[in-house]
Scaffold this active site. Structure first.
Site, PDB file in Angstrom:
ATOM      1  N   GLU A 184       0.707  -1.121   0.168  1.00 31.08           N
ATOM      2  CA  GLU A 184       0.000   0.072   0.164  1.00 31.08           C
ATOM      3  C   GLU A 184       0.804   1.267   0.008  1.00 31.08           C
ATOM      4  O   GLU A 184       2.090   1.224   0.331  1.00 31.08           O
ATOM      5  CB  GLU A 184      -0.841   0.215   1.273  1.00 31.08           C
ATOM      6  CG  GLU A 184      -1.686  -1.133   1.420  1.00 31.08           C
ATOM      7  CD  GLU A 184      -2.681  -1.419   0.141  1.00 31.08           C
ATOM      8  OE1 GLU A 184      -3.235  -0.293  -0.400  1.00 31.08           O
ATOM      9  OE2 GLU A 184      -3.047  -2.597  -0.103  1.00 31.08           O
TER      10      GLU A 184
ATOM     11  N   TYR B 211       4.648  -4.040  -8.612  1.00 29.44           N
ATOM     12  CA  TYR B 211       3.363  -4.902  -8.751  1.00 29.44           C
ATOM     13  C   TYR B 211       3.451  -5.529 -10.072  1.00 29.44           C
ATOM     14  O   TYR B 211       2.632  -6.220 -10.552  1.00 29.44           O
ATOM     15  CB  TYR B 211       2.278  -3.693  -9.115  1.00 29.44           C
ATOM     16  CG  TYR B 211       1.888  -3.174  -7.674  1.00 29.44           C
ATOM     17  CD1 TYR B 211       2.179  -2.171  -7.001  1.00 29.44           C
ATOM     18  CD2 TYR B 211       0.208  -3.693  -7.278  1.00 29.44           C
ATOM     19  CE1 TYR B 211       1.690  -1.918  -5.852  1.00 29.44           C
ATOM     20  CE2 TYR B 211      -0.225  -3.449  -6.052  1.00 29.44           C
ATOM     21  CZ  TYR B 211       0.528  -2.495  -5.338  1.00 29.44           C
ATOM     22  OH  TYR B 211      -0.075  -2.139  -4.082  1.00 29.44           O
TER      23      TYR B 211
ATOM     24  N   ASN C 154      -4.643   5.762  -6.594  1.00 29.91           N
ATOM     25  CA  ASN C 154      -5.345   6.176  -5.670  1.00 29.91           C
ATOM     26  C   ASN C 154      -4.851   7.508  -4.851  1.00 29.91           C
ATOM     27  O   ASN C 154      -5.426   8.291  -3.963  1.00 29.91           O
ATOM     28  CB  ASN C 154      -5.802   5.156  -4.407  1.00 29.91           C
ATOM     29  CG  ASN C 154      -4.987   4.599  -3.869  1.00 29.91           C
ATOM     30  OD1 ASN C 154      -3.766   5.216  -3.482  1.00 29.91           O
ATOM     31  ND2 ASN C 154      -5.254   3.246  -3.417  1.00 29.91           N
TER      32      ASN C 154
ATOM     33  N   TYR D 232       4.994   4.499  -6.760  1.00 32.22           N
ATOM     34  CA  TYR D 232       3.626   3.596  -6.421  1.00 32.22           C
ATOM     35  C   TYR D 232       2.593   3.548  -7.868  1.00 32.22           C
ATOM     36  O   TYR D 232       2.035   4.386  -8.075  1.00 32.22           O
ATOM     37  CB  TYR D 232       2.690   4.292  -5.312  1.00 32.22           C
ATOM     38  CG  TYR D 232       1.608   3.700  -4.995  1.00 32.22           C
ATOM     39  CD1 TYR D 232       1.601   2.563  -4.352  1.00 32.22           C
ATOM     40  CD2 TYR D 232       0.222   4.452  -5.096  1.00 32.22           C
ATOM     41  CE1 TYR D 232       0.339   1.871  -4.072  1.00 32.22           C
ATOM     42  CE2 TYR D 232      -1.023   3.714  -4.711  1.00 32.22           C
ATOM     43  CZ  TYR D 232      -0.844   2.352  -4.264  1.00 32.22           C
ATOM     44  OH  TYR D 232      -1.913   1.730  -3.997  1.00 32.22           O
TER      45      TYR D 232
END
Ligand SMILES: *[C@@H]1O[C@H](CO)[C@@H](O)[C@H](O)[C@H]1NC(C)=O
Ligand SMILES: *[C@@H]1O[C@H](CO)[C@@H](O)[C@H](O)[C@H]1NC(C)=O
Ligand SMILES: *[C@@H]1O[C@H](CO)[C@@H](O)[C@H](O)[C@H]1NC(C)=O
Length: 335
Positions: A115, A146, A223, A229
């Site tokens: 996260e 990822y 997000n 990220y």
């Protein structure tokens, strides 16, 4: 005088050995060799999101060709474990059970999360505890992106047939998020088909990629915006599905460390959403096809199985820093 002769011999030998010692010290030859050890034991303190995976057999060897690596979720093996991994989400709940443990010598503790800092709470209480970190950040001790592009040799894949312009799949829509504002601005100039839990058109898991692939472009909007990220929204929803990602996240230069510059559109490439909309609408087919040139040399490799991530610890174990301790985990993570 045989005794004197042999005495002289011994003195000579000793002085030779003595100078040999200095000779080796000068070149800093390591004298300590590590004793042979059996397989490494990696204890998974809590399965991420309580989703227990099958560990029977030698999973690291059979699934990922990583030898001498024993994964276990059995806390009775704590004292034998070389490495203990702690996934942050469960740590937030079970702080007390951890603080009572003493760490056996030589054991290393790993802090794990996928996260972003925006969605990670209570970090300040975890200083001076972890030796290594395992996250999507490139400067992690164990870096677990990822997804990644890996070279492939087979012919390039066909671009899936297109019947729509732009789609977006969104499950957690919050007005305050940057991505909501950018979407609203773009939607003034262009029709965006919205799917997912936050829309009136939820998708079944198996329909996701086939639905997105019918669109020319996909809003791969993160997000929250943080260095490195870059999530499955880019890797799976856009690149794997066979559509062109329009990304919102860290700056373009950060994306270009992961994927070719010509494979994506960044929302910041344009002065306004009106300009972006007109670029998307007027693009000719040769320009569009160029976005897929990377497929001639690469394919997308997703990283989704936690066992693979944990097995990676063994593969990298010998080069991980010894004696490291994160004294300020929060500032490491937030920068
Ligand atoms: C776990 O994996 C082993 C070895 O691959 C297999 O034999 C076994 O059936 C699996 N167990 C479950 C519950 O899926
Ligand atoms: C955990 O390990 C202990 C010690 O080796 C063993 O006795 C126990 O049966 C194991 N528990 C499970 C659930 O495998
Ligand atoms: C397609 O668009 C690009 C960029 O705007 C332009 O350079 C190129 O000449 C166009 N090709 C055709 C065949 O119209």
């Amino acid at each position: 005088m045989p005794t004197l002769k042999s005495f002289a011999g011994v003195v000579l030998l000793m002085s030779m050995l003595w100078s040999l010692k200095f000779f080796y010290q000068q070149f800093d030859v390591p004298v300590r060799t590590l004793p042979y050890r059996g397989p490494l034991t990696v204890l998974i303190w809590d399965w991420p999101f309580h989703h227990v995976l099958n560990l029977s057999g030698d999973v690291c060897a059979s699934l990922y060709h990583i030898q001498s690596c024993r994964l276990t979720g059995n806390r009775s093996l704590y004292s034998q474990a070389d490495v203990v991994v702690f996934h942050h989400w469960e740590l937030q709940e079970g702080m007390a059970s951890l603080s009572s443990e003493t760490k056996p010598p030589g054991q290393n503790w790993v802090w794990v999360t996928m996260e972003s800092p925006t969605n990670t709470k209570a970090l300040a209480s975890w200083n001076q505890i972890f030796n290594w970190v395992m996250t999507y950040k490139q400067d992690s001790d164990i870096f677990i992106p990822y997804g990644e592009l890996v070279p492939h040799l087979s012919a390039s894949m066909e671009i899936p047939p297109k019947s729509g312009l732009v789609s977006w799949v969104i499950s957690n829509y919050h007005q305050a998020q940057k991505r909501a504002k950018v979407y609203q601005e773009l939607a003034k100039h262009l029709k965006v088909d919205v799917y997912g839990k936050a829309s009136k058109k939820p998708l079944c898991p198996d329909c996701l990629l086939s639905t997105i692939s019918r669109y020319k472009f996909y809003l791969a909007f993160e997000n929250s915006v943080h260095q490195d990220y870059i999530t499955e929204k880019l890797w799976r929803n856009a690149l794997l599905a066979g559509t062109v990602p329009i990304v919102l996240g860290p700056p373009r230069a950060n994306y270009e460390q992961f994927i070719p510059a010509s494979s994506f559109i960044h929302v910041e490439d344009f002065g306004s959403m009106k300009e972006l909309a007109s670029f998307l609408r007027t693009m000719n087919s040769s320009c569009y096809q160029n976005f897929f040139n990377w497929r001639e040399r690469y394919r997308v490799k997703l990283s989704t199985d936690w066992r693979e991530r944990f097995c990676t610890i063994c593969a990298q174990y010998s080069s991980l820093p010894q004696g490291k301790l994160y004294s300020d985990l929060e500032s490491w993570f937030r920068t």
